[in-house]
Design an enzyme around this catalytic site. Sequence first.
Site, PDB file in Angstrom:
ATOM      1  CB  ALA A  12       0.747  35.553  61.160  1.00  0.00           C
ATOM      2  N   GLY A  51      -3.791  34.240  58.800  1.00  0.00           N
ATOM      3  CA  GLY A  51      -3.472  35.467  58.069  1.00  0.00           C
ATOM      4  C   GLY A  51      -3.514  35.285  56.559  1.00  0.00           C
ATOM      5  CD  GLU A  73      -6.911  37.207  59.739  1.00  0.00           C
ATOM      6  OE1 GLU A  73      -5.689  36.954  59.892  1.00  0.00           O
ATOM      7  OE2 GLU A  73      -7.620  37.682  60.635  1.00  0.00           O
ATOM      8  CD  GLU A  84      -6.141  33.023  62.861  1.00  0.00           C
ATOM      9  OE1 GLU A  84      -7.106  32.248  62.667  1.00  0.00           O
ATOM     10  OE2 GLU A  84      -5.810  33.891  62.042  1.00  0.00           O
TER      11      GLU A  84
HETATM   12  C1  HXC Z   1       5.536  29.462  60.424  1.00  0.00           C
HETATM   13  C2  HXC Z   1       4.905  27.609  59.209  1.00  0.00           C
HETATM   14  C3  HXC Z   1       3.574  28.045  59.199  1.00  0.00           C
HETATM   15  C4  HXC Z   1       3.251  29.273  59.859  1.00  0.00           C
HETATM   16  C5  HXC Z   1       3.686  26.180  58.130  1.00  0.00           C
HETATM   17  N1  HXC Z   1       4.944  26.472  58.532  1.00  0.00           N
HETATM   18  N2  HXC Z   1       2.846  27.128  58.523  1.00  0.00           N
HETATM   19  N3  HXC Z   1       5.874  28.313  59.823  1.00  0.00           N
HETATM   20  N4  HXC Z   1       4.274  29.923  60.457  1.00  0.00           N
HETATM   21  N5  HXC Z   1       2.021  29.768  59.884  1.00  0.00           N
HETATM   22  C6  HXC Z   1       6.163  25.687  58.296  1.00  0.00           C
HETATM   23  C7  HXC Z   1       6.206  24.444  59.176  1.00  0.00           C
HETATM   24  O1  HXC Z   1       6.649  24.782  60.464  1.00  0.00           O
HETATM   25  C8  HXC Z   1       7.189  23.606  58.428  1.00  0.00           C
HETATM   26  O2  HXC Z   1       8.487  24.067  58.683  1.00  0.00           O
HETATM   27  C9  HXC Z   1       6.866  23.921  56.968  1.00  0.00           C
HETATM   28  O3  HXC Z   1       6.184  25.182  56.993  1.00  0.00           O
HETATM   29  C10 HXC Z   1       5.958  22.892  56.331  1.00  0.00           C
HETATM   30  O4  HXC Z   1       4.797  22.762  57.142  1.00  0.00           O
HETATM   31  P1  HXC Z   1       4.255  21.334  57.631  1.00  0.00           P
HETATM   32  O5  HXC Z   1       3.413  21.613  58.829  1.00  0.00           O
HETATM   33  O6  HXC Z   1       5.342  20.359  57.764  1.00  0.00           O
HETATM   34  O7  HXC Z   1       3.339  20.935  56.372  1.00  0.00           O
HETATM   35  P2  HXC Z   1       2.069  19.987  56.361  1.00  0.00           P
HETATM   36  O8  HXC Z   1       2.269  18.810  57.278  1.00  0.00           O
HETATM   37  O9  HXC Z   1       1.773  19.774  54.924  1.00  0.00           O
HETATM   38  O10 HXC Z   1       0.887  20.870  57.025  1.00  0.00           O
HETATM   39  C11 HXC Z   1       0.428  22.060  56.387  1.00  0.00           C
HETATM   40  C12 HXC Z   1      -0.418  22.898  57.368  1.00  0.00           C
HETATM   41  C13 HXC Z   1       0.414  23.170  58.648  1.00  0.00           C
HETATM   42  C14 HXC Z   1      -1.713  22.180  57.723  1.00  0.00           C
HETATM   43  C15 HXC Z   1      -0.754  24.216  56.637  1.00  0.00           C
HETATM   44  O11 HXC Z   1       1.699  23.666  58.258  1.00  0.00           O
HETATM   45  C16 HXC Z   1      -0.204  24.160  59.561  1.00  0.00           C
HETATM   46  O12 HXC Z   1      -1.154  23.847  60.307  1.00  0.00           O
HETATM   47  N6  HXC Z   1       0.327  25.383  59.609  1.00  0.00           N
HETATM   48  C17 HXC Z   1      -0.095  26.432  60.521  1.00  0.00           C
HETATM   49  C18 HXC Z   1      -1.415  27.018  60.095  1.00  0.00           C
HETATM   50  C19 HXC Z   1      -1.871  28.075  61.083  1.00  0.00           C
HETATM   51  O13 HXC Z   1      -2.067  27.795  62.284  1.00  0.00           O
HETATM   52  N7  HXC Z   1      -2.023  29.316  60.614  1.00  0.00           N
HETATM   53  C20 HXC Z   1      -2.450  30.420  61.455  1.00  0.00           C
HETATM   54  C21 HXC Z   1      -1.242  31.133  61.953  1.00  0.00           C
HETATM   55  S1  HXC Z   1      -1.695  32.395  63.109  1.00  0.00           S
HETATM   56  P3  HXC Z   1       9.672  23.076  59.141  1.00  0.00           P
HETATM   57  O14 HXC Z   1      10.776  24.026  59.446  1.00  0.00           O
HETATM   58  O15 HXC Z   1       9.164  22.302  60.287  1.00  0.00           O
HETATM   59  O16 HXC Z   1       9.914  22.258  57.908  1.00  0.00           O
HETATM   60  C22 HXC Z   1      -2.167  33.650  62.140  1.00  0.00           C
HETATM   61  C23 HXC Z   1      -2.568  34.882  62.863  1.00  0.00           C
HETATM   62  C24 HXC Z   1      -3.000  35.898  61.903  1.00  0.00           C
HETATM   63  O17 HXC Z   1      -2.161  33.607  60.957  1.00  0.00           O
HETATM   64  C25 HXC Z   1      -3.305  37.147  62.594  1.00  0.00           C
HETATM   65  C26 HXC Z   1      -2.583  38.287  62.079  1.00  0.00           C
HETATM   66  C27 HXC Z   1      -2.932  38.763  60.753  1.00  0.00           C
END
Ligand code: HXC
Length: 256
Positions: free
Chosen positions: A66, A109, A112, A132
């Site tokens: 998400a 997400g 999921e 998460e």
């Molecule tokens: C918003 C995101 C994002 C996310 C990545 N980006 N994931 N933006 N929401 N979930 C954005 C980053 O901010 C960044 O933007 C760009 O994408 C590239 O990501 P990087 O982190 O620079 O890439 P990298 O170093 O290769 O790392 C990849 C990664 C990391 C390991 C996947 O991005 C990461 O940990 N992302 C979050 C994963 C996460 O926590 N997902 C769960 C979300 S909560 P900028 O602007 O900085 O370039 C969730 C709840 C679900 O999903 C419940 C409801 C259904």
Amino acid sequence: TQYEHILTSRPNPSVALITLNRPKALNALSTPLFLELNKALFEADADQAIGAIVLTGSEKAFAAGADIKEMKDKEFSDVYKNNFLANWGELSRLRKPVIAAVSGYALGGGCELALMCDIILASPTAKFGQPEINLGVIPGGGGSQRLVRAIGKSRAMELVLTGRMVSAQEADQWGMISRVTDNVVEEAVKMATEISSKGQIAVQAGKEVVNAAYELTLAEGLRFERRTFHGLFATKDQKEGMTAFVDKRKANFTHL
Ligand code: HXC
């Protein structure tokens, strides 16, 4: 329809391919993206010519979850009143099969979303996880429930409580996906094409009875399966399928 956050195509007349397309955000699943995705999915579901749908992302990410930037400042009163993320479940109301073709990150997400699909194919680069917990929350798109059913309590608990990512190979060993394959989109389209060549009524019935296994007791599930099986004897496809077998020719299903 012209979309901003997804791409839609028809690799062949019987298959819809939907590609999540927010490359700069690793396909983070924002609300606008989800609205477009649901619209495209229901359009494909309603199109008589389409027998199955493939959902994919990019090489680097199926979807990284998400959209954290969208969620960050939300309050309980917002998310509760507006039933935030409730529209995610709509995918599971589709009648036609959806195959997830996963490369790269399928996190939160994104994981999921893959689990909501009927079949998951993964490329060797795929990484699944529910991170998460690192954000101070828990899965909210069905991960805790679907993972338990897919891989059991201990593994689901480990993923949800540690946030660890698992490789495609590990997910395969755990029975979370169908298989690991190169050219995952091509393979998924091939599978969707094959499914589309069957009688669509039987395909939809097959999906319905398998999904019923999640909801029903064994006795009720077996009864539902048998009744649904009985019902298929009212279709032309059943006559055609069985006649073609006896005549030693290929069945020509008309979806009637
Ligand atoms: C918003 C995101 C994002 C996310 C990545 N980006 N994931 N933006 N929401 N979930 C954005 C980053 O901010 C960044 O933007 C760009 O994408 C590239 O990501 P990087 O982190 O620079 O890439 P990298 O170093 O290769 O790392 C990849 C990664 C990391 C390991 C996947 O991005 C990461 O940990 N992302 C979050 C994963 C996460 O926590 N997902 C769960 C979300 S909560 P900028 O602007 O900085 O370039 C969730 C709840 C679900 O999903 C419940 C409801 C259904």
